[in-house]
Write a protein that holds these residues in place. Sequence first.
Motif, PDB file in Angstrom:
ATOM      1  N   GLN A 253       0.802  -1.222   0.000  1.00 50.75           N
ATOM      2  CA  GLN A 253       0.000   0.000   0.000  1.00 50.75           C
ATOM      3  C   GLN A 253       0.837   1.274   0.000  1.00 50.75           C
ATOM      4  O   GLN A 253       0.292   2.359   0.197  1.00 50.75           O
ATOM      5  CB  GLN A 253      -0.942   0.008   1.207  1.00 50.75           C
ATOM      6  N   HIS A 254       2.135   1.183  -0.232  1.00 53.59           N
ATOM      7  CA  HIS A 254       2.974   2.374  -0.254  1.00 53.59           C
ATOM      8  C   HIS A 254       2.651   3.240  -1.472  1.00 53.59           C
ATOM      9  O   HIS A 254       2.032   2.789  -2.437  1.00 53.59           O
ATOM     10  CB  HIS A 254       4.443   1.972  -0.268  1.00 53.59           C
ATOM     11  N   PRO A 258       3.045   0.483  -8.500  1.00 50.09           N
ATOM     12  CA  PRO A 258       2.630   0.632  -9.906  1.00 50.09           C
ATOM     13  C   PRO A 258       1.355   1.429 -10.117  1.00 50.09           C
ATOM     14  O   PRO A 258       1.112   1.909 -11.223  1.00 50.09           O
ATOM     15  CB  PRO A 258       2.432  -0.831 -10.367  1.00 50.09           C
ATOM     16  N   GLU A 259       0.507   1.573  -9.071  1.00 46.09           N
ATOM     17  CA  GLU A 259      -0.774   2.241  -9.261  1.00 46.09           C
ATOM     18  C   GLU A 259      -0.576   3.760  -9.399  1.00 46.09           C
ATOM     19  O   GLU A 259      -0.146   4.415  -8.453  1.00 46.09           O
ATOM     20  CB  GLU A 259      -1.704   1.958  -8.081  1.00 46.09           C
ATOM     21  N   PRO A 260      -0.882   4.342 -10.555  1.00 45.68           N
ATOM     22  CA  PRO A 260      -0.637   5.777 -10.772  1.00 45.68           C
ATOM     23  C   PRO A 260      -1.483   6.680  -9.887  1.00 45.68           C
ATOM     24  O   PRO A 260      -1.075   7.799  -9.577  1.00 45.68           O
ATOM     25  CB  PRO A 260      -0.982   5.970 -12.260  1.00 45.68           C
ATOM     26  N   MET A 261      -2.674   6.216  -9.461  1.00 47.83           N
ATOM     27  CA  MET A 261      -3.520   7.044  -8.621  1.00 47.83           C
ATOM     28  C   MET A 261      -2.831   7.392  -7.303  1.00 47.83           C
ATOM     29  O   MET A 261      -3.052   8.445  -6.731  1.00 47.83           O
ATOM     30  CB  MET A 261      -4.848   6.331  -8.341  1.00 47.83           C
ATOM     31  N   ARG A 262      -1.987   6.501  -6.828  1.00 51.48           N
ATOM     32  CA  ARG A 262      -1.303   6.771  -5.567  1.00 51.48           C
ATOM     33  C   ARG A 262      -0.279   7.891  -5.723  1.00 51.48           C
ATOM     34  O   ARG A 262      -0.031   8.643  -4.786  1.00 51.48           O
ATOM     35  CB  ARG A 262      -0.609   5.511  -5.059  1.00 51.48           C
ATOM     36  N   ILE A 263       0.340   7.994  -6.888  1.00 49.52           N
ATOM     37  CA  ILE A 263       1.291   9.078  -7.126  1.00 49.52           C
ATOM     38  C   ILE A 263       0.574  10.419  -7.066  1.00 49.52           C
ATOM     39  O   ILE A 263       1.071  11.388  -6.474  1.00 49.52           O
ATOM     40  CB  ILE A 263       1.997   8.903  -8.484  1.00 49.52           C
ATOM     41  N   LEU A 264      -0.619  10.491  -7.652  1.00 51.97           N
ATOM     42  CA  LEU A 264      -1.411  11.720  -7.581  1.00 51.97           C
ATOM     43  C   LEU A 264      -1.793  12.039  -6.137  1.00 51.97           C
ATOM     44  O   LEU A 264      -1.761  13.194  -5.710  1.00 51.97           O
ATOM     45  CB  LEU A 264      -2.658  11.587  -8.452  1.00 51.97           C
ATOM     46  N   SER A 302       7.392  16.320   3.689  1.00 56.79           N
ATOM     47  CA  SER A 302       6.184  15.609   4.128  1.00 56.79           C
ATOM     48  C   SER A 302       5.921  14.383   3.271  1.00 56.79           C
ATOM     49  O   SER A 302       5.491  13.342   3.790  1.00 56.79           O
ATOM     50  CB  SER A 302       4.977  16.554   4.098  1.00 56.79           C
ATOM     51  N   MET A 303       6.188  14.462   1.959  1.00 59.59           N
ATOM     52  CA  MET A 303       5.993  13.304   1.089  1.00 59.59           C
ATOM     53  C   MET A 303       6.956  12.183   1.454  1.00 59.59           C
ATOM     54  O   MET A 303       6.565  11.007   1.528  1.00 59.59           O
ATOM     55  CB  MET A 303       6.176  13.713  -0.370  1.00 59.59           C
ATOM     56  N   GLY A 304       8.225  12.544   1.685  1.00 62.54           N
ATOM     57  CA  GLY A 304       9.201  11.531   2.069  1.00 62.54           C
ATOM     58  C   GLY A 304       8.874  10.897   3.402  1.00 62.54           C
ATOM     59  O   GLY A 304       8.977   9.672   3.572  1.00 62.54           O
ATOM     60  N   LEU A 305       8.443  11.701   4.366  1.00 62.67           N
ATOM     61  CA  LEU A 305       8.118  11.174   5.680  1.00 62.67           C
ATOM     62  C   LEU A 305       6.906  10.241   5.617  1.00 62.67           C
ATOM     63  O   LEU A 305       6.889   9.177   6.241  1.00 62.67           O
ATOM     64  CB  LEU A 305       7.848  12.331   6.643  1.00 62.67           C
ATOM     65  N   VAL A 328     -11.010   3.373  -4.954  1.00 61.22           N
ATOM     66  CA  VAL A 328     -10.080   3.675  -6.038  1.00 61.22           C
ATOM     67  C   VAL A 328     -10.014   2.489  -6.994  1.00 61.22           C
ATOM     68  O   VAL A 328     -10.460   1.381  -6.654  1.00 61.22           O
ATOM     69  CB  VAL A 328      -8.671   3.989  -5.484  1.00 61.22           C
ATOM     70  N   PRO A 329      -9.479   2.695  -8.206  1.00 61.69           N
ATOM     71  CA  PRO A 329      -9.333   1.571  -9.147  1.00 61.69           C
ATOM     72  C   PRO A 329      -8.589   0.410  -8.514  1.00 61.69           C
ATOM     73  O   PRO A 329      -7.633   0.599  -7.749  1.00 61.69           O
ATOM     74  CB  PRO A 329      -8.542   2.196 -10.303  1.00 61.69           C
ATOM     75  N   VAL A 330      -9.017  -0.791  -8.841  1.00 55.02           N
ATOM     76  CA  VAL A 330      -8.581  -1.985  -8.134  1.00 55.02           C
ATOM     77  C   VAL A 330      -7.115  -2.308  -8.392  1.00 55.02           C
ATOM     78  O   VAL A 330      -6.546  -1.939  -9.424  1.00 55.02           O
ATOM     79  CB  VAL A 330      -9.481  -3.183  -8.524  1.00 55.02           C
ATOM     80  N   THR A 331      -6.515  -2.990  -7.421  1.00 54.31           N
ATOM     81  CA  THR A 331      -5.163  -3.515  -7.532  1.00 54.31           C
ATOM     82  C   THR A 331      -5.249  -5.033  -7.701  1.00 54.31           C
ATOM     83  O   THR A 331      -6.269  -5.642  -7.407  1.00 54.31           O
ATOM     84  CB  THR A 331      -4.367  -3.163  -6.277  1.00 54.31           C
ATOM     85  N   GLU A 332      -4.157  -5.646  -8.139  1.00 52.49           N
ATOM     86  CA  GLU A 332      -4.241  -7.038  -8.583  1.00 52.49           C
ATOM     87  C   GLU A 332      -4.300  -8.052  -7.458  1.00 52.49           C
ATOM     88  O   GLU A 332      -5.181  -8.903  -7.425  1.00 52.49           O
ATOM     89  CB  GLU A 332      -3.042  -7.343  -9.495  1.00 52.49           C
ATOM     90  N   CYS A 333      -3.370  -7.997  -6.541  1.00 55.98           N
ATOM     91  CA  CYS A 333      -3.132  -9.120  -5.631  1.00 55.98           C
ATOM     92  C   CYS A 333      -4.259  -9.353  -4.630  1.00 55.98           C
ATOM     93  O   CYS A 333      -4.803  -8.406  -4.083  1.00 55.98           O
ATOM     94  CB  CYS A 333      -1.824  -8.882  -4.877  1.00 55.98           C
TER      95      CYS A 333
END
Length: 404
Positions: A253-254, A258-264, A302-305, A328-333
């Motif tokens: 969940q970090h 690969p999930e681009p939504m998390r970067i946003l 703050s992003m790094g922490l 959010v859009p689904v993840t695979e595992c």
Amino acid sequence: RDHTLYPAAMFLQGLRLYRKWCRFSSPITQLLILTVVTFGVLAPLICHRLLHSYFYLRRWHLDPMSQEFMKQNQEEGQAALRYFEDLQTPNSSKLSAGMPIRPWLLVTIVTVQRRKEFHYVLQVASRFHRLLQQCGPHCQNYQIFLCNVEQDPGSYQDATLLGTHFAMVSRYKNWEDPDTSVNQFEKEKRDYAFCLEQSLLAYNPEYLLVVEDDAVPEEELFPVLHHLLLARLSKPHLKDALYLKLYHPERLQHYINPEPMRILEWLGLGMFLGPLLSIVYSWASGRPRLTWPIVLFFALYSMGLAELVGRHYLLELRRLAPELYNVVPVTECCMPAMLFSAPSARRVLGYLQGLQCRRGFAKDTALYSLLRTKGERAYVVEPNLVKHVGMFSSLRSNDNPKLL
């Protein structure tokens, strides 16, 4: 009075000393010291026991924490066994003779026998039963259904005990030798499809929650599901989704994933906390105005922490209210808990019949692959609505399991 004012006086004195020091030091020096103290001293000291943090000291804590978790889980299994041994009256969700009641939500527990001393299925069933009792009128049209896929159902004592309280179906009537032409991953997919089909045939529910026997529901499961089904999933972009996943492993969940939504989401966190922390810094240091370099620093800080401490722990704040849960859009595992509408469950059944599972292409990967090939959509709820407590897999042997 002097004693009560002492902490406040010390704080003000420290603030005066800090502001005096700031006059004779540059912002670069101050922010460099802040970075070193935060990431080199404070965060490691505070977070070294957080399992899903980059600061977690695996060599020190993993083995004792794993042993403690299994010990506690075994005690919870014994408590669940006593719960059902003391429960005298069969649950009203048991099928009446030939006249099943159509529930709004059917909870189907898929179970197979494994380590007997942990009583996994009893833990799951007892928690669902207790939550339904607490839920009151909102959950009076919810039902629990047990699907036993053990090849020797007569030897599965926990399932036999639950069969006196809940409706149950068994895939195998007596001991059947395994078909050597079917691998274990394909068998698991067929077992899952069988339970999905039997749930639809027996109850024809509006919604179907399929959980595996080591997915213990969180306390807020039913209020959150009630909100999601009546409010969120009725929206056009969520309606007719193939499934809603209620669990994703915490270790995955970090933000850097690969999930681009998390970067946003990560960038949004920096955009929010960057200016906020800059204002606090400017006030504490006595500087009159904000500058873009300082705002940018605190955004990255703050992003790094947040990433190093663990996104999982930030997600836990959403448990304050059902409205705060994220979809959010689904993840695979992984699929310990999956929510289907009746039409989507029928589509999944048809899709699974055309797929052959194998090592590296288990049922979760197979179901995820359908989203691209069939043009379907699916979503995952954050934070998790179930806890995955099973340390012993029914697919892979592991005599010394770890939390990670």
